[in-house]
Design a protein around this motif. Structure first.
Motif, PDB file in Angstrom:
ATOM      1  N   SER A 180       0.827  -1.209   0.000  1.00 28.83           N
ATOM      2  CA  SER A 180       0.000   0.000   0.000  1.00 28.83           C
ATOM      3  C   SER A 180       0.860   1.257   0.000  1.00 28.83           C
ATOM      4  O   SER A 180       0.537   2.249  -0.660  1.00 28.83           O
ATOM      5  CB  SER A 180      -0.944  -0.009   1.201  1.00 28.83           C
ATOM      6  N   ARG A 181       1.981   1.236   0.721  1.00 25.68           N
ATOM      7  CA  ARG A 181       2.865   2.392   0.748  1.00 25.68           C
ATOM      8  C   ARG A 181       3.590   2.571  -0.588  1.00 25.68           C
ATOM      9  O   ARG A 181       3.773   3.688  -1.069  1.00 25.68           O
ATOM     10  CB  ARG A 181       3.872   2.249   1.897  1.00 25.68           C
ATOM     11  N   LEU A 182       4.001   1.458  -1.166  1.00 29.20           N
ATOM     12  CA  LEU A 182       4.633   1.522  -2.491  1.00 29.20           C
ATOM     13  C   LEU A 182       3.660   2.100  -3.518  1.00 29.20           C
ATOM     14  O   LEU A 182       4.026   2.960  -4.336  1.00 29.20           O
ATOM     15  CB  LEU A 182       5.081   0.131  -2.936  1.00 29.20           C
ATOM     16  N   ALA A 183       2.413   1.610  -3.489  1.00 27.89           N
ATOM     17  CA  ALA A 183       1.405   2.061  -4.442  1.00 27.89           C
ATOM     18  C   ALA A 183       1.073   3.528  -4.244  1.00 27.89           C
ATOM     19  O   ALA A 183       0.840   4.267  -5.218  1.00 27.89           O
ATOM     20  CB  ALA A 183       0.141   1.204  -4.307  1.00 27.89           C
ATOM     21  N   ALA A 184       1.044   3.986  -3.007  1.00 31.59           N
ATOM     22  CA  ALA A 184       0.753   5.394  -2.730  1.00 31.59           C
ATOM     23  C   ALA A 184       1.826   6.298  -3.343  1.00 31.59           C
ATOM     24  O   ALA A 184       1.526   7.345  -3.937  1.00 31.59           O
ATOM     25  CB  ALA A 184       0.658   5.623  -1.227  1.00 31.59           C
ATOM     26  N   LEU A 185       3.067   5.914  -3.182  1.00 29.47           N
ATOM     27  CA  LEU A 185       4.170   6.702  -3.737  1.00 29.47           C
ATOM     28  C   LEU A 185       4.141   6.702  -5.272  1.00 29.47           C
ATOM     29  O   LEU A 185       4.476   7.695  -5.911  1.00 29.47           O
ATOM     30  CB  LEU A 185       5.514   6.158  -3.242  1.00 29.47           C
ATOM     31  N   SER A 214       4.930  14.324  -3.721  1.00 25.96           N
ATOM     32  CA  SER A 214       5.663  13.353  -4.545  1.00 25.96           C
ATOM     33  C   SER A 214       6.698  14.063  -5.412  1.00 25.96           C
ATOM     34  O   SER A 214       6.440  15.137  -5.971  1.00 25.96           O
ATOM     35  CB  SER A 214       4.694  12.578  -5.439  1.00 25.96           C
ATOM     36  N   GLN A 215       7.855  13.443  -5.519  1.00 27.80           N
ATOM     37  CA  GLN A 215       8.926  14.033  -6.315  1.00 27.80           C
ATOM     38  C   GLN A 215       9.833  12.936  -6.847  1.00 27.80           C
ATOM     39  O   GLN A 215      10.246  12.044  -6.107  1.00 27.80           O
ATOM     40  CB  GLN A 215       9.738  15.026  -5.470  1.00 27.80           C
ATOM     41  N   ASN A 216      10.132  13.010  -8.160  1.00 30.20           N
ATOM     42  CA  ASN A 216      11.051  12.050  -8.747  1.00 30.20           C
ATOM     43  C   ASN A 216      12.467  12.321  -8.258  1.00 30.20           C
ATOM     44  O   ASN A 216      12.876  13.475  -8.096  1.00 30.20           O
ATOM     45  CB  ASN A 216      11.022  12.141 -10.275  1.00 30.20           C
ATOM     46  N   ILE A 217      13.204  11.259  -8.057  1.00 34.74           N
ATOM     47  CA  ILE A 217      14.625  11.368  -7.722  1.00 34.74           C
ATOM     48  C   ILE A 217      15.379  10.807  -8.930  1.00 34.74           C
ATOM     49  O   ILE A 217      15.426   9.585  -9.112  1.00 34.74           O
ATOM     50  CB  ILE A 217      14.981  10.567  -6.457  1.00 34.74           C
ATOM     51  N   PRO A 218      15.911  11.663  -9.821  1.00 36.56           N
ATOM     52  CA  PRO A 218      16.538  11.209 -11.072  1.00 36.56           C
ATOM     53  C   PRO A 218      17.555  10.101 -10.853  1.00 36.56           C
ATOM     54  O   PRO A 218      18.456  10.217 -10.017  1.00 36.56           O
ATOM     55  CB  PRO A 218      17.213  12.481 -11.609  1.00 36.56           C
ATOM     56  N   GLY A 219      17.366   9.009 -11.580  1.00 37.07           N
ATOM     57  CA  GLY A 219      18.294   7.889 -11.516  1.00 37.07           C
ATOM     58  C   GLY A 219      18.188   7.055 -10.269  1.00 37.07           C
ATOM     59  O   GLY A 219      18.967   6.113 -10.081  1.00 37.07           O
ATOM     60  N   VAL A 220      17.225   7.383  -9.403  1.00 35.12           N
ATOM     61  CA  VAL A 220      17.106   6.675  -8.123  1.00 35.12           C
ATOM     62  C   VAL A 220      15.711   6.104  -7.923  1.00 35.12           C
ATOM     63  O   VAL A 220      15.528   4.901  -7.754  1.00 35.12           O
ATOM     64  CB  VAL A 220      17.464   7.594  -6.942  1.00 35.12           C
ATOM     65  N   GLY A 221      14.686   6.957  -7.938  1.00 30.97           N
ATOM     66  CA  GLY A 221      13.328   6.497  -7.680  1.00 30.97           C
ATOM     67  C   GLY A 221      12.385   7.647  -7.451  1.00 30.97           C
ATOM     68  O   GLY A 221      12.355   8.598  -8.236  1.00 30.97           O
ATOM     69  N   ILE A 222      11.658   7.610  -6.340  1.00 27.97           N
ATOM     70  CA  ILE A 222      10.641   8.618  -6.066  1.00 27.97           C
ATOM     71  C   ILE A 222      10.510   8.798  -4.548  1.00 27.97           C
ATOM     72  O   ILE A 222      10.783   7.867  -3.782  1.00 27.97           O
ATOM     73  CB  ILE A 222       9.280   8.201  -6.691  1.00 27.97           C
ATOM     74  N   SER A 223      10.097   9.985  -4.127  1.00 31.12           N
ATOM     75  CA  SER A 223       9.882  10.249  -2.702  1.00 31.12           C
ATOM     76  C   SER A 223       8.509  10.859  -2.514  1.00 31.12           C
ATOM     77  O   SER A 223       7.898  11.371  -3.461  1.00 31.12           O
ATOM     78  CB  SER A 223      10.961  11.198  -2.164  1.00 31.12           C
ATOM     79  N   ILE A 233      11.190   5.392  -2.604  1.00 29.45           N
ATOM     80  CA  ILE A 233      11.421   4.125  -3.315  1.00 29.45           C
ATOM     81  C   ILE A 233      12.743   4.309  -4.053  1.00 29.45           C
ATOM     82  O   ILE A 233      12.872   5.206  -4.896  1.00 29.45           O
ATOM     83  CB  ILE A 233      10.286   3.800  -4.308  1.00 29.45           C
ATOM     84  N   VAL A 234      13.715   3.472  -3.730  1.00 27.94           N
ATOM     85  CA  VAL A 234      15.059   3.647  -4.268  1.00 27.94           C
ATOM     86  C   VAL A 234      15.604   2.320  -4.789  1.00 27.94           C
ATOM     87  O   VAL A 234      15.026   1.253  -4.553  1.00 27.94           O
ATOM     88  CB  VAL A 234      16.019   4.206  -3.180  1.00 27.94           C
ATOM     89  N   ASN A 235      16.726   2.421  -5.502  1.00 27.25           N
ATOM     90  CA  ASN A 235      17.371   1.204  -5.984  1.00 27.25           C
ATOM     91  C   ASN A 235      18.539   0.815  -5.084  1.00 27.25           C
ATOM     92  O   ASN A 235      18.911   1.545  -4.163  1.00 27.25           O
ATOM     93  CB  ASN A 235      17.836   1.382  -7.434  1.00 27.25           C
ATOM     94  N   SER A 260      13.791  -6.349 -11.701  1.00 27.03           N
ATOM     95  CA  SER A 260      14.241  -5.057 -11.222  1.00 27.03           C
ATOM     96  C   SER A 260      13.834  -4.966  -9.750  1.00 27.03           C
ATOM     97  O   SER A 260      12.649  -5.098  -9.419  1.00 27.03           O
ATOM     98  CB  SER A 260      13.595  -3.933 -12.030  1.00 27.03           C
ATOM     99  N   VAL A 261      14.800  -4.770  -8.853  1.00 31.60           N
ATOM    100  CA  VAL A 261      14.530  -4.783  -7.415  1.00 31.60           C
ATOM    101  C   VAL A 261      14.562  -3.357  -6.876  1.00 31.60           C
ATOM    102  O   VAL A 261      15.537  -2.626  -7.076  1.00 31.60           O
ATOM    103  CB  VAL A 261      15.550  -5.656  -6.661  1.00 31.60           C
ATOM    104  N   SER A 262      13.492  -2.944  -6.199  1.00 34.39           N
ATOM    105  CA  SER A 262      13.400  -1.618  -5.581  1.00 34.39           C
ATOM    106  C   SER A 262      13.142  -1.775  -4.087  1.00 34.39           C
ATOM    107  O   SER A 262      12.639  -2.811  -3.632  1.00 34.39           O
ATOM    108  CB  SER A 262      12.272  -0.808  -6.226  1.00 34.39           C
ATOM    109  N   PHE A 263      13.453  -0.722  -3.340  1.00 32.29           N
ATOM    110  CA  PHE A 263      13.360  -0.779  -1.884  1.00 32.29           C
ATOM    111  C   PHE A 263      12.513   0.386  -1.360  1.00 32.29           C
ATOM    112  O   PHE A 263      12.582   1.505  -1.879  1.00 32.29           O
ATOM    113  CB  PHE A 263      14.748  -0.700  -1.254  1.00 32.29           C
ATOM    114  N   LEU A 264      11.698   0.110  -0.319  1.00 30.32           N
ATOM    115  CA  LEU A 264      10.945   1.151   0.359  1.00 30.32           C
ATOM    116  C   LEU A 264      11.785   1.612   1.550  1.00 30.32           C
ATOM    117  O   LEU A 264      12.151   0.810   2.407  1.00 30.32           O
ATOM    118  CB  LEU A 264       9.592   0.631   0.835  1.00 30.32           C
TER     119      LEU A 264
END
Length: 463
Positions: A180-185, A214-223, A233-235, A260-264
Motif C-alpha cells: 500500500s505504501r509503495l502504491a501510494a508513492l 511526490s517528487q522524482n529522484i533522477p536515476g534513483v526512484g521517487i519520494s 522508493i530507491v534502488n 528489477s529490485v526496488s526498496f521502500l
C-alpha cells in the motif's frame, strides 16, 4: 529511458552523458538534453525500414510447381498427340484426328490449374480460423525445410510488461502495508515499474491513496509523504552509496532472475523490497518442447541483458540464445545461420524485429506487435499465442502433402491416360473415345477438389 516503442524491451535503460538516444524513446524521469544527429532518412526508424526493404528484395520467389508440371504436360501431350496422329494416319484422316484430339482432351490441365490454388485457399481459411494469417503462400512451402526457429524474447516468449513477482517486507511490517505504501508513492507515476505496483495493489483490493509532496529522484526512484511519514522508493545503488544496509543476498537472487529490485525506505530504515519483472507467456514452454519434438532447434534473440536472457532461457529449456542485440545484430545472426545451410524462421513483434522478419526464410509476427513488424512478416499470429507457431508448422506440413497429392491427381494420371488415348492398347480392342477422354479429364478435376476439401482444422493438431 524507456525504449520499448523501438526495441521492444520493457526494462528501462540508463543513459549517461555522451550516450546515444533513439527517437521514439521516452524519458522516465529527470531532465534530458539531446543533440539531434539524424532526421528523416538518416533517422533510426528510417534505417530500420531500409533494412526491411533490402531484405525483402533479396528474397527469391519460389517457382510455381503446378505451372512447371503443366508446362511439361503440354510438351508431352503435344508430342504424343502429333506422333499418334502420324501413327494412325494410315488408318484414315478421321481416325488419326480422333486419336490426336482424344490425347489433347485428356491432357487438358484444368485439374492442374486447380490443384495448388484449391489447397492454398483451403489452407489459408483453416489457418485464419485457428488464429494464423498467412500473408505469403511461399511460407507454407518453405516450412518443410526449417531447421531453426529464432525467437525474440520480449513480447514473443514473455508478456512484454512488468508484474510484481515478489514482495519481501522487513520485520515489523506486513506485505499489505508494504504494497500500500509503495502504491501510494507510485500512484501518479507512468513508469512501467510504477504501473506494475498499482496493478498489483488493485488486484489485491488495496485502497491506493496518493502520496503528498511526490517528487522524482533522477536515476534513483521517487519520494513522497504517506499518512504524515516521508518515504522513498530507491534502488540498490542508492542504498550502497548512502551506506544503508539491506538484504543483498535476497536482492541479488531476484535480480539474477531478470527482475528489477526496488526498496521502500523510511529515513535510513529499509521497510522491504519489491521484485518486478517480465513474465513468461503461458504457451512459451509448450512451443519450445514442441519444436524439440519436431527436430527443430529454438534460439532466443533479445536486446535484454545476458543475465535476464539466461534466466528466461533456463526456464524455457533453451540451449541457444543471444543477448544485448540491436536490430542489425539480429539480422546478421540470421544471415550467419543461413550461410551454414540452415533454413530459418524468425518470430518477433517489435520495430527492431522487422529487418529480421524480412530476412528470414519465414517471418512470423506476433499479432499484438507493431505495424512495421506485421508488414514485414509472412505469417501473423492473430492471437499472439506462441504455441500457434506449432499449429502453423503442422498446417504447412499437411498442406504440402495435399499439394503433392493434387499434383499427382492433376497430372500423374496422364502417365496412364495419355498412352491409352494414343491407342497403345488398340491391339486388344481398347480405343478411348474423345467423350470418354473428356470424362476422365473431368474426373481428375473432381478428385482434386475433393482431396483439397479433405484438409480440415482438426488434422493440424494430429500431424
Amino acid at each position: 529511458m524507456n525504449e520499448a516503442l523501438v526495441t521492444g524491451e520493457s526494462a528501462a535503460v540508463t543513459k549517461n552523458v555522451g550516450d546515444k538516444v533513439i527517437g521514439g524513446a521516452t524519458n522516465n524521469n529527470g531532465t534530458l538534453t539531446v543533440k539531434i544527429s539524424g532526421t528523416g532518412d538518416s533517422g533510426y526508424l528510417s534505417q530500420v525500414m531500409k533494412m526491411v526493404q533490402n531484405a525483402q528484395q533479396a528474397k527469391s520467389k519460389a517457382e510455381d510447381k503446378a505451372g512447371l508440371v503443366a508446362k511439361y504436360l503440354f510438351y508431352a501431350a503435344f508430342g504424343v498427340g502429333i506422333i499418334a496422329f502420324f501413327a494412325w494416319l494410315p488408318q484414315g484422316l478421321a481416325t488419326a484426328m480422333t486419336i490426336m484430339v482424344t490425347v489433347f482432351v485428356i491432357a487438358c490441365p484444368h485439374a492442374l490449374g486447380l490443384a495448388i490454388p484449391l489447397v492454398v485457399s483451403r489452407s489459408t481459411t483453416i489457418g485464419a480460423q485457428n488464429g494464423l494469417l498467412v500473408r505469403n503462400r511461399q511460407a507454407i512451402e518453405a516450412s518443410q525445410h526449417v531447421s531453426h526457429v529464432l525467437l525474440d524474447k520480449t513480447g514473443t516468449l514473455t508478456e512484454g510488461k512488468f508484474t510484481v513477482n515478489a514482495l519481501i517486507p522487513n520485520d515489523g511490517i506486513d506485505e499489505t502495508t508494504l504494497l500500500s505504501r509503495l502504491a501510494a508513492l507510485e500512484n501518479n507515476s507512468t513508469h512501467p515499474l510504477a504501473q506494475a505496483i498499482i496493478t498489483e495493489a488493485q488486484a489485491k483490493d488495496i485502497e491506493v491513496v496518493a502520496a503528498e509532496k511526490s517528487q522524482n529522484i533522477p536515476g534513483v526512484g521517487i519520494s513522497g509523504n504517506v499518512d504524515g511519514t516521508d518515504y522513498k522508493i530507491v534502488n540498490g545503488n542508492y542504498l550502497t552509496k548512502q551506506g544503508i544496509g539491506f538484504d543483498e543476498a535476497t536482492a541479488d537472487k531476484w535480480a539474477a532472475k531478470g527482475n528489477s529490485v526496488s526498496f521502500l525506505l523510511q529515513g535510513t530504515q529499509v521497510q522491504g523490497m519489491v521484485a518486478e519483472g517480465d513474465t513468461i507467456k503461458a504457451g512459451a514452454k509448450e512451443l519450445i518442447s514442441g519444436l524439440h519434438r519436431r527436430g527443430i532447434t529454438p534460439v532466443m534473440l533479445t536486446g535484454d541483458n545476458p543475465k535476464a536472457a539466461e534466466h528466461v532461457a533456463n526456464l524455457l529449456g533453451l540451449t541457444e540464445f543471444h543477448a544485448g542485440l540491436l536490430p542489425d545484430d539480429k539480422q546478421k545472426i540470421i544471415a550467419d545461420y543461413q550461410a551454414k545451410g540452415n533454413h530459418v524462421i524468425m518470430v518477433g513483434d517489435g520495430v527492431n524485429d522487422a529487418p529480421s522478419l524480412a530476412a528470414a526464410d519465414i517471418g512470423i509476427a506476433i499479432g499484438a506487435g507493431t505495424d512495421v513488424a506485421i508488414d514485414s512478416a509472412d505469417v501473423v499470429l492473430v492471437k499472439s499465442e506462441p504455441r500457434d507457431i506449432l499449429h502453423f508448422l503442422d498446417l504447412a506440413k499437411i498442406t504440402n502433402r495435399k499439394m503433392v497429392q493434387n499434383l499427382w491427381w492433376g497430372a500423374g494420371y496422364n502417365i496412364v491416360a495419355i498412352p491409352l488415348a494414343a491407342g497403345v492398347l488398340s491391339f486388344i480392342g481398347i480405343i478411348l473415345d474423345p467423350a470418354v477422354g473428356a470424362a476422365v479429364m473431368a474426373m481428375s478435376t473432381i478428385i482434386v477438389v475433393i482431396n483439397a476439401m479433405g484438409l480440415t482444422g482438426e488434422k493440424i493438431k494430429n500431424v
